[in-house]
Design an enzyme around this catalytic site. Structure first.
Site, PDB file in Angstrom:
ATOM      1  N   SER A 281      31.846  42.940 -14.981  1.00 34.86           N
ATOM      2  CA  SER A 281      33.080  43.905 -15.275  1.00 34.86           C
ATOM      3  C   SER A 281      33.223  44.783 -14.357  1.00 34.86           C
ATOM      4  O   SER A 281      32.431  45.173 -13.453  1.00 34.86           O
ATOM      5  CB  SER A 281      32.292  44.279 -16.767  1.00 34.86           C
ATOM      6  OG  SER A 281      32.896  45.477 -17.269  1.00 34.86           O
ATOM      7  N   ALA A 282      34.217  45.328 -14.416  1.00 30.27           N
ATOM      8  CA  ALA A 282      34.454  46.639 -13.520  1.00 30.27           C
ATOM      9  C   ALA A 282      33.524  47.684 -13.739  1.00 30.27           C
ATOM     10  O   ALA A 282      33.476  48.605 -12.873  1.00 30.27           O
ATOM     11  CB  ALA A 282      36.012  46.968 -13.751  1.00 30.27           C
TER      12      ALA A 282
ATOM     13  N   TYR B 266      24.975  48.546 -20.722  1.00 32.98           N
ATOM     14  CA  TYR B 266      25.664  47.583 -20.426  1.00 32.98           C
ATOM     15  C   TYR B 266      26.104  47.174 -19.171  1.00 32.98           C
ATOM     16  O   TYR B 266      25.815  45.891 -18.419  1.00 32.98           O
ATOM     17  CB  TYR B 266      26.828  47.644 -21.601  1.00 32.98           C
ATOM     18  CG  TYR B 266      27.998  46.520 -21.146  1.00 32.98           C
ATOM     19  CD1 TYR B 266      27.767  45.147 -21.428  1.00 32.98           C
ATOM     20  CD2 TYR B 266      29.237  46.734 -20.483  1.00 32.98           C
ATOM     21  CE1 TYR B 266      28.811  44.171 -21.182  1.00 32.98           C
ATOM     22  CE2 TYR B 266      30.163  46.063 -20.300  1.00 32.98           C
ATOM     23  CZ  TYR B 266      29.909  44.595 -20.652  1.00 32.98           C
ATOM     24  OH  TYR B 266      30.889  43.698 -20.229  1.00 32.98           O
TER      25      TYR B 266
ATOM     26  N   ASP C 135      27.358  28.516 -27.955  1.00 26.94           N
ATOM     27  CA  ASP C 135      27.556  29.915 -28.653  1.00 26.94           C
ATOM     28  C   ASP C 135      26.674  30.138 -29.864  1.00 26.94           C
ATOM     29  O   ASP C 135      26.502  29.246 -30.687  1.00 26.94           O
ATOM     30  CB  ASP C 135      29.050  30.125 -28.984  1.00 26.94           C
ATOM     31  CG  ASP C 135      29.628  31.528 -29.062  1.00 26.94           C
ATOM     32  OD1 ASP C 135      28.807  32.331 -29.966  1.00 26.94           O
ATOM     33  OD2 ASP C 135      30.282  32.084 -28.320  1.00 26.94           O
TER      34      ASP C 135
ATOM     35  N   LYS D 115      25.000  43.991 -16.479  1.00 24.31           N
ATOM     36  CA  LYS D 115      25.986  43.290 -15.377  1.00 24.31           C
ATOM     37  C   LYS D 115      25.533  43.217 -14.028  1.00 24.31           C
ATOM     38  O   LYS D 115      25.447  42.214 -13.267  1.00 24.31           O
ATOM     39  CB  LYS D 115      27.192  43.604 -15.601  1.00 24.31           C
ATOM     40  CG  LYS D 115      27.979  43.383 -17.150  1.00 24.31           C
ATOM     41  CD  LYS D 115      28.072  41.985 -17.064  1.00 24.31           C
ATOM     42  CE  LYS D 115      28.814  41.476 -18.638  1.00 24.31           C
ATOM     43  NZ  LYS D 115      28.806  40.198 -18.966  1.00 24.31           N
TER      44      LYS D 115
HETATM   45  P1  NAD Z   1      32.900  38.362 -27.222  1.00 25.32           P
HETATM   46  O1  NAD Z   1      31.798  38.914 -28.144  1.00 25.32           O
HETATM   47  O2  NAD Z   1      34.037  38.025 -27.872  1.00 25.32           O
HETATM   48  O3  NAD Z   1      32.317  36.893 -26.904  1.00 25.32           O
HETATM   49  C1  NAD Z   1      30.923  36.643 -26.414  1.00 25.32           C
HETATM   50  C2  NAD Z   1      30.421  35.370 -27.059  1.00 25.32           C
HETATM   51  O4  NAD Z   1      29.040  35.301 -26.720  1.00 25.32           O
HETATM   52  C3  NAD Z   1      30.564  35.482 -28.520  1.00 25.32           C
HETATM   53  O5  NAD Z   1      30.980  34.219 -29.076  1.00 25.32           O
HETATM   54  C4  NAD Z   1      29.087  35.419 -28.866  1.00 25.32           C
HETATM   55  O6  NAD Z   1      28.735  34.928 -30.063  1.00 25.32           O
HETATM   56  C5  NAD Z   1      28.255  34.842 -27.882  1.00 25.32           C
HETATM   57  N1  NAD Z   1      27.006  35.189 -27.742  1.00 25.32           N
HETATM   58  C6  NAD Z   1      26.511  36.550 -27.389  1.00 25.32           C
HETATM   59  N2  NAD Z   1      25.152  36.666 -27.275  1.00 25.32           N
HETATM   60  C7  NAD Z   1      24.945  35.165 -27.219  1.00 25.32           C
HETATM   61  C8  NAD Z   1      23.587  34.650 -26.873  1.00 25.32           C
HETATM   62  N3  NAD Z   1      22.326  35.311 -26.778  1.00 25.32           N
HETATM   63  N4  NAD Z   1      23.969  33.335 -26.999  1.00 25.32           N
HETATM   64  C9  NAD Z   1      24.622  32.409 -27.288  1.00 25.32           C
HETATM   65  N5  NAD Z   1      25.868  33.114 -27.456  1.00 25.32           N
HETATM   66  C10 NAD Z   1      25.870  34.390 -27.174  1.00 25.32           C
HETATM   67  O7  NAD Z   1      33.261  39.176 -25.865  1.00 25.32           O
HETATM   68  P2  NAD Z   1      34.287  38.913 -24.904  1.00 25.32           P
HETATM   69  O8  NAD Z   1      35.287  39.976 -24.814  1.00 25.32           O
HETATM   70  O9  NAD Z   1      35.006  37.323 -25.030  1.00 25.32           O
HETATM   71  O10 NAD Z   1      33.277  38.721 -23.424  1.00 25.32           O
HETATM   72  C11 NAD Z   1      32.845  37.700 -22.865  1.00 25.32           C
HETATM   73  C12 NAD Z   1      32.174  38.140 -21.540  1.00 25.32           C
HETATM   74  O11 NAD Z   1      33.149  39.046 -20.911  1.00 25.32           O
HETATM   75  C13 NAD Z   1      30.982  39.005 -21.908  1.00 25.32           C
HETATM   76  O12 NAD Z   1      29.881  38.580 -20.813  1.00 25.32           O
HETATM   77  C14 NAD Z   1      31.434  40.396 -21.749  1.00 25.32           C
HETATM   78  O13 NAD Z   1      30.489  41.354 -21.087  1.00 25.32           O
HETATM   79  C15 NAD Z   1      32.541  40.084 -20.577  1.00 25.32           C
HETATM   80  N6  NAD Z   1      33.478  41.161 -20.352  1.00 25.32           N
HETATM   81  C16 NAD Z   1      34.491  41.719 -21.373  1.00 25.32           C
HETATM   82  C17 NAD Z   1      35.273  42.690 -21.177  1.00 25.32           C
HETATM   83  C18 NAD Z   1      36.206  42.779 -22.452  1.00 25.32           C
HETATM   84  O14 NAD Z   1      36.739  43.921 -22.487  1.00 25.32           O
HETATM   85  N7  NAD Z   1      36.243  41.887 -23.546  1.00 25.32           N
HETATM   86  C19 NAD Z   1      35.383  43.267 -20.153  1.00 25.32           C
HETATM   87  C20 NAD Z   1      34.410  42.757 -19.021  1.00 25.32           C
HETATM   88  C21 NAD Z   1      33.607  41.722 -19.142  1.00 25.32           C
HETATM   89  N1  UFG Z   2      40.875  55.154 -25.837  1.00 24.65           N
HETATM   90  C1  UFG Z   2      41.612  56.091 -26.535  1.00 24.65           C
HETATM   91  N2  UFG Z   2      41.541  55.876 -27.962  1.00 24.65           N
HETATM   92  C2  UFG Z   2      40.590  55.111 -28.435  1.00 24.65           C
HETATM   93  C3  UFG Z   2      40.057  53.965 -27.721  1.00 24.65           C
HETATM   94  C4  UFG Z   2      40.059  54.024 -26.349  1.00 24.65           C
HETATM   95  O1  UFG Z   2      42.130  57.391 -26.235  1.00 24.65           O
HETATM   96  O2  UFG Z   2      40.714  54.879 -29.605  1.00 24.65           O
HETATM   97  C5  UFG Z   2      41.254  55.384 -24.499  1.00 24.65           C
HETATM   98  C6  UFG Z   2      39.743  55.744 -23.582  1.00 24.65           C
HETATM   99  O3  UFG Z   2      39.414  57.072 -23.697  1.00 24.65           O
HETATM  100  C7  UFG Z   2      40.416  55.110 -22.267  1.00 24.65           C
HETATM  101  C8  UFG Z   2      41.314  54.057 -22.596  1.00 24.65           C
HETATM  102  O4  UFG Z   2      41.731  54.437 -23.767  1.00 24.65           O
HETATM  103  O5  UFG Z   2      40.942  55.939 -21.556  1.00 24.65           O
HETATM  104  C9  UFG Z   2      40.697  52.636 -22.452  1.00 24.65           C
HETATM  105  O6  UFG Z   2      39.533  52.504 -23.429  1.00 24.65           O
HETATM  106  P1  UFG Z   2      38.841  51.221 -23.768  1.00 24.65           P
HETATM  107  O7  UFG Z   2      37.784  51.327 -24.838  1.00 24.65           O
HETATM  108  O8  UFG Z   2      39.911  50.325 -24.360  1.00 24.65           O
HETATM  109  O9  UFG Z   2      38.259  50.543 -22.182  1.00 24.65           O
HETATM  110  P2  UFG Z   2      37.237  51.176 -21.249  1.00 24.65           P
HETATM  111  O10 UFG Z   2      38.171  51.399 -20.004  1.00 24.65           O
HETATM  112  O11 UFG Z   2      36.477  52.238 -22.011  1.00 24.65           O
HETATM  113  O12 UFG Z   2      36.432  49.930 -21.383  1.00 24.65           O
HETATM  114  C10 UFG Z   2      36.584  48.482 -21.402  1.00 24.65           C
HETATM  115  C11 UFG Z   2      35.202  47.999 -21.896  1.00 24.65           C
HETATM  116  C12 UFG Z   2      34.135  47.808 -21.327  1.00 24.65           C
HETATM  117  C13 UFG Z   2      34.699  47.537 -19.642  1.00 24.65           C
HETATM  118  C14 UFG Z   2      35.903  48.206 -19.206  1.00 24.65           C
HETATM  119  C15 UFG Z   2      36.062  47.625 -17.901  1.00 24.65           C
HETATM  120  O13 UFG Z   2      34.769  48.359 -23.227  1.00 24.65           O
HETATM  121  O14 UFG Z   2      33.118  47.311 -21.519  1.00 24.65           O
HETATM  122  O15 UFG Z   2      36.800  48.070 -20.083  1.00 24.65           O
HETATM  123  O16 UFG Z   2      36.253  46.167 -18.004  1.00 24.65           O
HETATM  124  F1  UFG Z   2      33.554  47.620 -18.880  1.00 24.65           F
END
Ligand code: NAD
Ligand code: UFG
Length: 337
Positions: free
Chosen positions: A122-123, A146, A31, A150
């Protein structure tokens, strides 16, 4: 087995580390700490009694990464940038980190003859729903950079598998991961103002913000607010252990990780208020640009292939989020992220 976890110091990665260590895997976390935390890696010892090796490096540094993964048997690839809004502002950063970084990873894996991979998708790759629930065969039409990164990565993985059928690849399409480890020692503590709903609600309950902005109450949903498939982070992490176990034969398979159950913004407000005993004031404001009214997973393929389904409830998600949020109020901020 020894697992190499890119992005393993982040929110989802640290929870996967817990489950892997508890199942008996050795792990190497790689990381660059752009959004990860060494303190969270240290907490793994407190939670599991076992340690993870942390190597600080960037996935775009192919030589360093190739050296770091030597001797590992499989890779879980989480590293990358993940903020939808930021990806619209800085698309080149997103393509560079996510797509270029993944190409470096795949070349490093080839150099080490490691061909087993679990990838965090991701969805968001589905885009606007043509049909709900989203099944893995739904058209893939992401609407932001983004999500496009993916999808490009998924396509690269499919092409790679077609070129060399020794690869064993599972693409996990996460729905909305929320919550924290029940210990309260690791969780999600975003820097600045949270983009996502659950961390924002948690900060309102903790008194960091006066109220929640609810982005629209005129969607065609039961109460007019947006509906999502929230999944407890521990369920999500356990899905990765099951994915590794399922990778006994060559394949490249996309699998949803969700519960199949949608909840509205106001459902979350109510559940969090109950779990925390705090009032969550909110105001209805206009819709957020780019938001989809409603989406949730068809989780049946995960059940069939991984023998996995989510077991934790919305109340569990809210309780564990609040437990973590309450702890970061009174201990140094670095304990989370
Ligand atoms: P996060 O930011 O907490 O974790 C990502 C980690 O990757 C961090 O620790 C960061 O330091 C590291 N990182 C970023 N760029 C890097 C690089 N170039 N080299 C090495 N390390 C790097 O995010 P998360 O929520 O834990 O998400 C992890 C994965 O899941 C991501 O690929 C994200 O796209 C995917 N994902 C997350 C969500 C969500 O809602 N959290 C939803 C769908 C998919
Ligand atoms: N929402 C609010 N107020 C806020 C934040 C969100 O009303 O302050 C609402 C949004 O409009 C949405 C719901 O809460 O209806 C969920 O929003 P999030 O931002 O928590 O999540 P999203 O579904 O928009 O997106 C997240 C991640 C994306 C990922 C997706 C599916 O941010 O990267 O989930 O995994 F792709």
């Amino acid at each position: 087995m020894k697992i190499f976890i890119t992005g393993g110091a982040g929110y989802i990665g640290t929870h996967i580390c817990v489950e892997l260590l508890q199942t008996g895997y050795d792990i190497v976390v790689y990381d660059n700490l752009s959004n990860g935390s060494t303190e969270a890696i240290h907490q793994l010892k407190t939670i599991t009694g076992k340690t993870a090796v942390l190597i600080i490096g960037d996935i775009r540094d192919e030589a360093r990464m190739s050296e770091a993964m030597r001797g590992c048997d499989a890779v879980i690839h989480l590293a990358g940038l993940k903020a939808v809004g930021e990806s619209v502002e800085k698309p080149l950063d997103y393509y560079d980190n996510n797509v270029h970084g993944t190409l470096c990873l795949l070349r490093a894996m080839q150099a080490n003859n490691i061909k087993t991979l679990v990838f965090s998708s991701s969805a968001t790759v589905y885009g606007d729903p043509v049909k709900l629930p989203f099944s893995e065969s739904h058209p893939l039409q992401p609407t932001n950079p983004y999500g496009k990164t993916k999808l490009v990565i998924e396509d690269i993985l499919r092409d790679l598998y077609h070129s060399d059928s020794k690869w064993k690849i599972v693409i996990l399409r996460y729905f909305n991961p929320v919550g924290a480890h029940p210990s309260g020692l690791i969780g999600e503590d975003p820097l600045g103002i949270p983009n996502n709903l659950m961390p924002f609600i948690a900060q309102v309950a903790a008194g960091k913000h006066k109220f929640l902005n609810v982005y629209g109450d005129d969607y065609p949903t039961p109460d007019g607010t947006g509906v999502r498939d929230y999944i407890h982070i521990v369920d999500l992490a356990q899905g990765h252990v099951k994915a590794l176990e399922a990778l006994s034969v060559p394949q490249c398979t996309p699998i949803n990780l969700g519960t199949g159950q949608g909840y509205s913004v106001l459902d979350l407000v109510k559940a969090f208020s109950n779990a925390s005993g705090k009032e969550i004031p909110y105001e209805i404001v206009p819709r957020r640009a780019g938001d989809i009214a409603e989406f949730y997973a068809d989780p049946s393929l995960a059940q069939k292939i991984l023998k996995w389904s989510a077991s934790k409830t919305l109340d569990d998600m809210c309780r564990d989020t609040w437990n973590f949020q309450s702890k970061i109020k009174c201990v140094p901020k670095s304990v989370g992220k």
